[in-house]
Design a protein around this motif. Structure first.
Motif, PDB file in Angstrom:
ATOM      1  N   ALA A  17       0.787  -1.182  -0.011  1.00  0.00           N
ATOM      2  CA  ALA A  17       0.029  -0.092   0.121  1.00  0.00           C
ATOM      3  C   ALA A  17       0.735   1.459   0.129  1.00  0.00           C
ATOM      4  N   VAL A  18       1.936   1.326   0.918  1.00  0.00           N
ATOM      5  CA  VAL A  18       2.482   2.549   0.899  1.00  0.00           C
ATOM      6  C   VAL A  18       3.629   2.625  -0.217  1.00  0.00           C
ATOM      7  N   GLY A  19       4.032   1.519  -0.686  1.00  0.00           N
ATOM      8  CA  GLY A  19       5.005   1.632  -1.922  1.00  0.00           C
ATOM      9  C   GLY A  19       4.188   1.864  -3.269  1.00  0.00           C
ATOM     10  N   LEU A  20       3.036   1.571  -3.580  1.00  0.00           N
ATOM     11  CA  LEU A  20       2.265   1.854  -4.527  1.00  0.00           C
ATOM     12  C   LEU A  20       1.819   3.536  -4.393  1.00  0.00           C
ATOM     13  N   GLY A  21       1.715   3.868  -3.212  1.00  0.00           N
ATOM     14  CA  GLY A  21       1.231   5.470  -2.709  1.00  0.00           C
ATOM     15  C   GLY A  21       2.465   6.175  -3.384  1.00  0.00           C
ATOM     16  N   ILE A  22       3.463   5.645  -3.080  1.00  0.00           N
ATOM     17  CA  ILE A  22       4.874   6.300  -3.372  1.00  0.00           C
ATOM     18  C   ILE A  22       5.003   6.482  -4.825  1.00  0.00           C
ATOM     19  N   ILE A  23       4.640   5.269  -5.491  1.00  0.00           N
ATOM     20  CA  ILE A  23       4.837   5.372  -6.969  1.00  0.00           C
ATOM     21  C   ILE A  23       4.154   6.259  -7.724  1.00  0.00           C
ATOM     22  N   LEU A  24       2.863   6.337  -7.168  1.00  0.00           N
ATOM     23  CA  LEU A  24       1.902   6.992  -7.855  1.00  0.00           C
ATOM     24  C   LEU A  24       2.054   8.535  -7.636  1.00  0.00           C
ATOM     25  N   SER A  25       2.634   9.078  -6.390  1.00  0.00           N
ATOM     26  CA  SER A  25       3.104  10.584  -6.157  1.00  0.00           C
ATOM     27  C   SER A  25       4.167  10.781  -6.883  1.00  0.00           C
ATOM     28  N   PHE A  26       5.055   9.755  -7.194  1.00  0.00           N
ATOM     29  CA  PHE A  26       6.414   9.916  -8.131  1.00  0.00           C
ATOM     30  C   PHE A  26       6.096  10.168  -9.523  1.00  0.00           C
ATOM     31  N   TYR A  27       5.126   9.374  -9.985  1.00  0.00           N
ATOM     32  CA  TYR A  27       4.725   9.407 -11.311  1.00  0.00           C
ATOM     33  C   TYR A  27       3.861  10.778 -11.777  1.00  0.00           C
ATOM     34  N   ARG A  28       3.450  11.199 -10.549  1.00  0.00           N
ATOM     35  CA  ARG A  28       2.624  12.675 -10.650  1.00  0.00           C
ATOM     36  C   ARG A  28       3.621  13.602 -11.219  1.00  0.00           C
ATOM     37  N   ASN A  29       4.609  13.445 -10.199  1.00  0.00           N
ATOM     38  CA  ASN A  29       5.788  14.520 -10.457  1.00  0.00           C
ATOM     39  C   ASN A  29       6.814  14.360 -11.600  1.00  0.00           C
ATOM     40  N   LYS A  30       6.954  13.274 -11.920  1.00  0.00           N
ATOM     41  CA  LYS A  30       8.137  12.891 -13.002  1.00  0.00           C
ATOM     42  C   LYS A  30       7.583  12.432 -14.378  1.00  0.00           C
ATOM     43  N   GLU A  31       6.221  11.826 -14.325  1.00  0.00           N
ATOM     44  CA  GLU A  31       5.660  11.251 -15.751  1.00  0.00           C
ATOM     45  C   GLU A  31       6.650  10.122 -15.923  1.00  0.00           C
ATOM     46  N   THR A  32       7.268   9.330 -14.977  1.00  0.00           N
ATOM     47  CA  THR A  32       7.813   8.121 -15.457  1.00  0.00           C
ATOM     48  C   THR A  32       7.971   7.013 -14.190  1.00  0.00           C
ATOM     49  N   LEU A  43      -0.863  -1.796  10.152  1.00  0.00           N
ATOM     50  CA  LEU A  43      -1.877  -1.563   8.784  1.00  0.00           C
ATOM     51  C   LEU A  43      -2.395  -0.379   8.779  1.00  0.00           C
ATOM     52  N   LEU A  44      -2.992  -0.177  10.252  1.00  0.00           N
ATOM     53  CA  LEU A  44      -3.466   1.342  10.122  1.00  0.00           C
ATOM     54  C   LEU A  44      -2.591   2.547   9.586  1.00  0.00           C
ATOM     55  N   VAL A  45      -1.431   2.366  10.214  1.00  0.00           N
ATOM     56  CA  VAL A  45      -0.536   3.586   9.941  1.00  0.00           C
ATOM     57  C   VAL A  45      -0.128   3.412   8.438  1.00  0.00           C
ATOM     58  N   ALA A  46      -0.015   2.240   7.770  1.00  0.00           N
ATOM     59  CA  ALA A  46       0.206   2.048   6.506  1.00  0.00           C
ATOM     60  C   ALA A  46      -0.918   2.540   5.804  1.00  0.00           C
ATOM     61  N   MET A  47      -2.106   2.380   6.192  1.00  0.00           N
ATOM     62  CA  MET A  47      -3.449   3.045   5.525  1.00  0.00           C
ATOM     63  C   MET A  47      -3.346   4.402   5.429  1.00  0.00           C
ATOM     64  N   ILE A  48      -2.906   5.009   6.633  1.00  0.00           N
ATOM     65  CA  ILE A  48      -2.928   6.323   6.753  1.00  0.00           C
ATOM     66  C   ILE A  48      -1.864   6.893   5.754  1.00  0.00           C
ATOM     67  N   GLY A  49      -0.616   6.327   5.808  1.00  0.00           N
ATOM     68  CA  GLY A  49       0.370   6.827   5.181  1.00  0.00           C
ATOM     69  C   GLY A  49       0.090   6.854   3.614  1.00  0.00           C
ATOM     70  N   ALA A  50      -0.633   5.398   3.080  1.00  0.00           N
ATOM     71  CA  ALA A  50      -0.941   5.361   1.633  1.00  0.00           C
ATOM     72  C   ALA A  50      -1.943   6.575   1.116  1.00  0.00           C
ATOM     73  N   ILE A  51      -2.687   6.918   1.956  1.00  0.00           N
ATOM     74  CA  ILE A  51      -3.785   7.902   1.645  1.00  0.00           C
ATOM     75  C   ILE A  51      -2.974   9.169   1.680  1.00  0.00           C
ATOM     76  N   VAL A  52      -2.084   9.700   2.531  1.00  0.00           N
ATOM     77  CA  VAL A  52      -1.494  10.732   2.821  1.00  0.00           C
ATOM     78  C   VAL A  52      -0.630  10.954   1.426  1.00  0.00           C
ATOM     79  N   LEU A  53       0.226   9.773   1.103  1.00  0.00           N
ATOM     80  CA  LEU A  53       1.083   9.765   0.108  1.00  0.00           C
ATOM     81  C   LEU A  53       0.311  10.123  -1.312  1.00  0.00           C
ATOM     82  N   ALA A  54      -0.695   9.350  -1.656  1.00  0.00           N
ATOM     83  CA  ALA A  54      -1.451   9.557  -3.119  1.00  0.00           C
ATOM     84  C   ALA A  54      -2.206  10.575  -3.171  1.00  0.00           C
ATOM     85  N   LYS A  55      -2.491  11.179  -2.198  1.00  0.00           N
ATOM     86  CA  LYS A  55      -3.602  12.443  -2.190  1.00  0.00           C
ATOM     87  C   LYS A  55      -2.943  13.493  -2.955  1.00  0.00           C
ATOM     88  N   ARG A  56      -3.643  14.270  -3.720  1.00  0.00           N
ATOM     89  CA  ARG A  56      -3.046  15.333  -4.816  1.00  0.00           C
ATOM     90  C   ARG A  56      -2.770  16.460  -3.761  1.00  0.00           C
TER      91      ARG A  56
END
Lengths: 100, 170
Positions: free
Chosen positions: A74-89, B155-168
Motif C-alpha cells: 500500500a505505502v510503496g504503490l502510494g509512493i509510486i503514484l506520487s512519483f509518477y505525478r511529479n516526473k511522468e515516469t 496496517l492502520l499506519v500504512a493505510m493512513i500513510g498510503a492516503i497521505v502519499l497518494a492524495k493530490r
C-alpha cells in the motif's frame, strides 16, 4: 519422499528469481512484484518447517509476513503514484533526486 | 508418491510463473502471472496442511494486493516502457552476477546448516483443539496477542500513510 530440503530448494530458487528481478528490471512496479515473490519464498520456508515440526508457529509468522507485505504494497504503490505525478515516469534510473 | 508428484508439479508452475513475472515486457501480463503464481503457492500451502494460510493467501494476496497493483498499473500511463530506451550506464550482467552470488551464499549457508533435519517435536500439549484454523487462531490470540495487535497498528499506519502519499493535495 518430500523433505524440508526440497521446500528449501524451491524457496531458494524463488528467492533468487525475485532478487534477479529487483536487480535487472527498471520498471519500479515489476521491482515491487519481485519483492512480493521474495516474501512468498520466505513464507514457503516458514510453512514447510511448520509442517515438519508439527507446530503452527511457522504459520502464525507467515500471517505476520503477509500483513507486513500488504502494508508495504500500500505505502510503496502510494509512493509510486506520487512519483509518477511529479516526473511522468516509473523508470527507477530516473529516481535520483536524493542521490548524493 | 502422490505427494511427490503434487510437489514437483506445483514447484514447476510456481517457478515458471515467477520467471514470467520477472521477464514479461507487458506490465499488465506480469501482474496476471503474479496472480497465478500466488494461487499455486496457496495450493502448496494446502499440500503442507496449512489450510487457513492458503485461504489467507488467496484472499489477501491474489484478491487484495494484486488488485492494488492492477489499479496502479492502469493509473500509470506506460506508453513508453522503461526498458524501451537504452541506458549506457545500466549493467544487466552485473545484476545477474549479483543474483547468482546470492544463490551461492544461500547454498553455502544451506550446506553448513541443513545436514541434520530437526526431529519433529510433539504437538503443543497445551493446545486444546484440533484443526488447523483453530490451532492458528488459538496461537494468535494467546501467545502472539501483542504482535497481532502491533500488526493491526502497522496496517492502520500504512493505510493512513498510503492516503497521505497518494492524495493530490492535503
Amino acid at each position: 519422499m518430500i523433505t524440508p530440503t526440497h521446500y528449501m530448494l524451491l524457496s531458494a530458487a524463488l528467492f533468487m528469481i525475485g532478487v534477479i528481478g529487483v536487480m535487472v528490471r527498471r520498471n519500479i512496479i515489476i521491482i515491487f512484484m519481485s519483492i512480493e515473490l521474495i516474501l512468498n519464498a520466505v513464507n514457503i520456508n516458514l510453512v514447510a518447517f511448520s509442517a515438519q515440526l508439527h507446530h503452527q508457529i511457522g504459520q502464525v509468522f507467515a500471517i505476520f509476513v503477509i500483513a507486513v507485505a500488504a502494508a508495504e504494497a500500500a505505502v510503496g504503490l502510494g509512493i509510486i503514484l506520487s512519483f509518477y505525478r511529479n516526473k511522468e515516469t516509473v523508470n527507477i534510473d530516473e529516481m535520483n533526486l536524493m542521490r548524493w | 508418491m502422490g505427494q511427490a508428484i503434487a510437489f514437483y508439479t506445483l514447484a514447476a508452475f510456481i517457478l515458471g510463473f515467477a520467471i514470467m513475472v520477472v521477464s514479461t515486457r507487458n506490465t499488465v501480463h506480469s501482474v496476471l502471472f503474479l496472480v497465478l503464481n500466488f494461487l499455486f503457492v496457496a495450493a502448496l500451502y494446502v499440500l503442507l496442511g496449512a489450510d487457513f494460510l492458503a485461504v489467507i493467501q488467496v484472499l489477501v494476496y491474489a484478491g487484495g494486493i494484486v488488485v492494488l497493483y492492477l489499479f496502479v498499473v492502469m493509473l500509470v500511463n506506460l506508453k513508453r516502457a522503461p526498458e524501451a530506451h537504452e541506458d549506457p550506464h545500466r549493467r544487466t550482467t552485473l545484476g545477474f552476477g549479483l543474483g547468482v552470488a546470492v544463490l551461492l551464499e544461500l547454498g553455502v549457508i544451506g550446506a553448513y546448516t541443513s545436514t541434520q533435519v530437526p526431529a519433529p517435536v510433539a504437538a503443543n500439549a497445551a493446545m486444546p483443539m484440533a484443526g488447523n484454523t483453530e490451532q492458528v487462531g488459538w496461537l494468535l490470540y494467546t501467545s502472539y496477542l501483542i504482535p497481532f495487535e502491533i500488526a493491526s497498528m502497522l496496517l492502520l499506519v500504512a493505510m493512513i500513510g498510503a492516503i497521505v502519499l497518494a492524495k493530490r493535495e492535503l
